[in-house]
Scaffold this motif. Structure first.
Motif, PDB file in Angstrom:
ATOM      1  N   UNK A  15      -8.112  -2.828  10.029  1.00 18.22           N
ATOM      2  CA  UNK A  15      -7.167  -3.802  10.602  1.00 18.22           C
ATOM      3  C   UNK A  15      -5.901  -3.158  11.144  1.00 18.22           C
ATOM      4  N   UNK A  16      -5.939  -1.841  11.328  1.00 21.55           N
ATOM      5  CA  UNK A  16      -4.859  -1.177  12.064  1.00 21.55           C
ATOM      6  C   UNK A  16      -3.534  -1.034  11.337  1.00 21.55           C
ATOM      7  N   UNK A  17      -3.554  -0.844  10.017  1.00 18.42           N
ATOM      8  CA  UNK A  17      -2.297  -0.569   9.301  1.00 18.42           C
ATOM      9  C   UNK A  17      -2.075   0.937   9.229  1.00 18.42           C
ATOM     10  N   UNK A  18      -0.811   1.351   9.294  1.00 18.78           N
ATOM     11  CA  UNK A  18      -0.487   2.781   9.257  1.00 18.78           C
ATOM     12  C   UNK A  18      -0.423   3.306   7.839  1.00 18.78           C
ATOM     13  N   UNK A  19      -0.029   2.433   6.905  1.00 22.79           N
ATOM     14  CA  UNK A  19       0.196   2.904   5.542  1.00 22.79           C
ATOM     15  C   UNK A  19      -0.143   1.809   4.535  1.00 22.79           C
ATOM     16  N   UNK A  20      -0.751   2.226   3.413  1.00 25.58           N
ATOM     17  CA  UNK A  20      -1.024   1.307   2.298  1.00 25.58           C
ATOM     18  C   UNK A  20      -0.011   1.622   1.203  1.00 25.58           C
ATOM     19  N   UNK A  21       0.699   0.612   0.713  1.00 28.27           N
ATOM     20  CA  UNK A  21       1.628   0.851  -0.392  1.00 28.27           C
ATOM     21  C   UNK A  21       1.168   0.083  -1.628  1.00 28.27           C
ATOM     22  N   UNK A  22       1.361   0.689  -2.788  1.00 27.87           N
ATOM     23  CA  UNK A  22       0.993   0.048  -4.057  1.00 27.87           C
ATOM     24  C   UNK A  22       2.223  -0.033  -4.958  1.00 27.87           C
ATOM     25  N   UNK A  23       2.119  -0.868  -5.996  1.00 29.37           N
ATOM     26  CA  UNK A  23       3.264  -1.133  -6.869  1.00 29.37           C
ATOM     27  C   UNK A  23       3.379  -0.180  -8.055  1.00 29.37           C
ATOM     28  N   UNK A  24       2.764   0.994  -8.003  1.00 28.21           N
ATOM     29  CA  UNK A  24       2.905   1.936  -9.126  1.00 28.21           C
ATOM     30  C   UNK A  24       4.383   2.241  -9.354  1.00 28.21           C
ATOM     31  N   UNK A  25       4.826   2.075 -10.614  1.00 35.82           N
ATOM     32  CA  UNK A  25       6.250   2.262 -10.917  1.00 35.82           C
ATOM     33  C   UNK A  25       6.471   3.560 -11.701  1.00 35.82           C
ATOM     34  N   UNK A  26       7.727   3.766 -12.088  1.00 31.68           N
ATOM     35  CA  UNK A  26       8.086   4.986 -12.828  1.00 31.68           C
ATOM     36  C   UNK A  26       7.263   5.148 -14.108  1.00 31.68           C
ATOM     37  N   UNK A  27       7.081   4.048 -14.842  1.00 33.99           N
ATOM     38  CA  UNK A  27       6.318   4.128 -16.102  1.00 33.99           C
ATOM     39  C   UNK A  27       4.858   4.494 -15.842  1.00 33.99           C
TER      40      UNK A  27
END
Ligand code: AMP
Ligand code: FES
Ligand code: ZN
Ligand code: ZN
Length: 299
Positions: free
Chosen positions: A148-160
């Motif tokens: 679907x033509x997205x440049x980047x996938x981001x996830x919610x992985x946090x510091x912990x």
């Protein structure tokens, strides 16, 4: 307790920053942490299209909100993993968030679209469910982003999350995983760029962020993750953090800044071909996702 910025009454203290904040300055602090992380690691370029993987939990919904505040062009992706009531409920939170803000949410349902659920995959592989789950998630995040033509996938992985994974990798000297544990992974042929913009925010902070903004999220953790090794690592790190605030951040960010380049040579460079079944890049003939699917079907 007074806000570090305006000296008004504070609603939260962040011990590792030796600071307390009122509501508005806490939200500004979180936004600034994410802005800095994105800029430092060149996670998102101007005009790029972002796909955020949303689980219905606090981290990914806070991330979607924060990226909108930072004025990125960002749509969501929710995967129905078929983990009973937990999946039904988490999907409702993700949908409700998107609906209330008029945002676009892509949805994939493992059972309807691919003919299996995570509990079925775990039974077929006789391995802990998180393995099949992680594999399915990574494959589908990549596939949806590319199609679907997205440049980047981001996830919610946090510091912990990231500090616990790092501890696990260090305890076993998983040098190949250490070589790949980075807040941003560049795009490669057939794979989008992948980034974790929340690595500077702790779990407690993303939860507080959601409460203060008024974001409803699923509080329960995945029922299949019980007994997962990372939960033990998180408990150990929380104890260290209690004794010495800032330990977790020093551990993770010190690794990223000073130690991770030393593991670069451990990264295996498989030459990639196209999966004969689905077309995804893979080092074998059939990719791990398609192999998992046929294993579950054969049950
Ligand atoms: P976890 O592996 O459950 O700790 O989740 C890490 C990140 O993966 C979350 O913050 C989300 O960005 C993403 N994620 C987890 N579960 C899902 C899901 N069912 N659908 C879409 N994204 C997910
Ligand atoms: Fe993947 Fe629980 S979210 S096994
Ligand atoms: Zn203030
Ligand atoms: Zn495949």
């Amino acid at each position: 307790m007074k806000c570090r910025v305006c000296r008004g009454p504070a609603v939260i203290d962040v011990r590792r920053h030796n600071a307390a904040f009122c509501r508005d300055h806490f939200l500004a602090h979180c936004t600034e942490q994410v802005r800095r992380t994105i800029s430092e690691h060149k996670m998102i370029g101007p005009g790029e299209r972002v796909l955020v993987a949303v689980s219905g939990g606090k981290d990914s919904l806070a991330l979607w909100d924060l990226l909108q505040r930072l004025e990125y062009d960002v749509d969501g992706l929710y995967l129905g993993l078929g983990i009973g009531d937990y999946s039904d409920e988490s999907g409702r939170y993700a949908r409700e968030f998107a609906r209330s803000r008029n945002l676009k949410l892509h949805e994939i349902d493992l059972a309807a679209d691919f003919g299996y659920t995570i509990p079925e995959a775990a039974a077929a592989t006789r391995r802990p469910p998180c393995g099949a789950c992680g594999l399915s998630k990574r494959h589908l995040f990549d596939q949806v982003a590319m199609e679907r033509g997205y440049d980047v996938v981001v996830t919610g992985h946090n510091l912990d999350d990231e500090a616990a994974v790092l501890l696990g990798n260090v305890l076993r000297w998983e040098t190949e995983y250490l070589a790949r544990q980075h807040p941003v992974l560049p795009a490669r042929s057939g794979f989008p760029r992948k980034a974790k913009p929340l690595v500077r925010l702790a779990e407690r902070e993303t939860a507080a962020y959601c409460v203060l903004v008024g974001i409803d999220y699923i509080v329960e953790e995945c029922p299949m993750a019980e007994g997962n090794r990372h939960l033990g690592y998180k408990a150990v790190l929380n104890e260290l953090e209690r004794q010495s605030p800032g330990t977790k951040a020093a551990f993770l960010h010190g690794f990223v800044d000073r130690a991770s380049p030393r593991f670069a040579s451990a990264a295996s460079e498989h030459s990639l071909q196209t999966c004969a079944s689905c077309g995804a890049p893979t080092s074998g003939e059939i990719c791990a996702f398609c192999r998992l699917q046929s294993r579950v079907r054969a049950q």
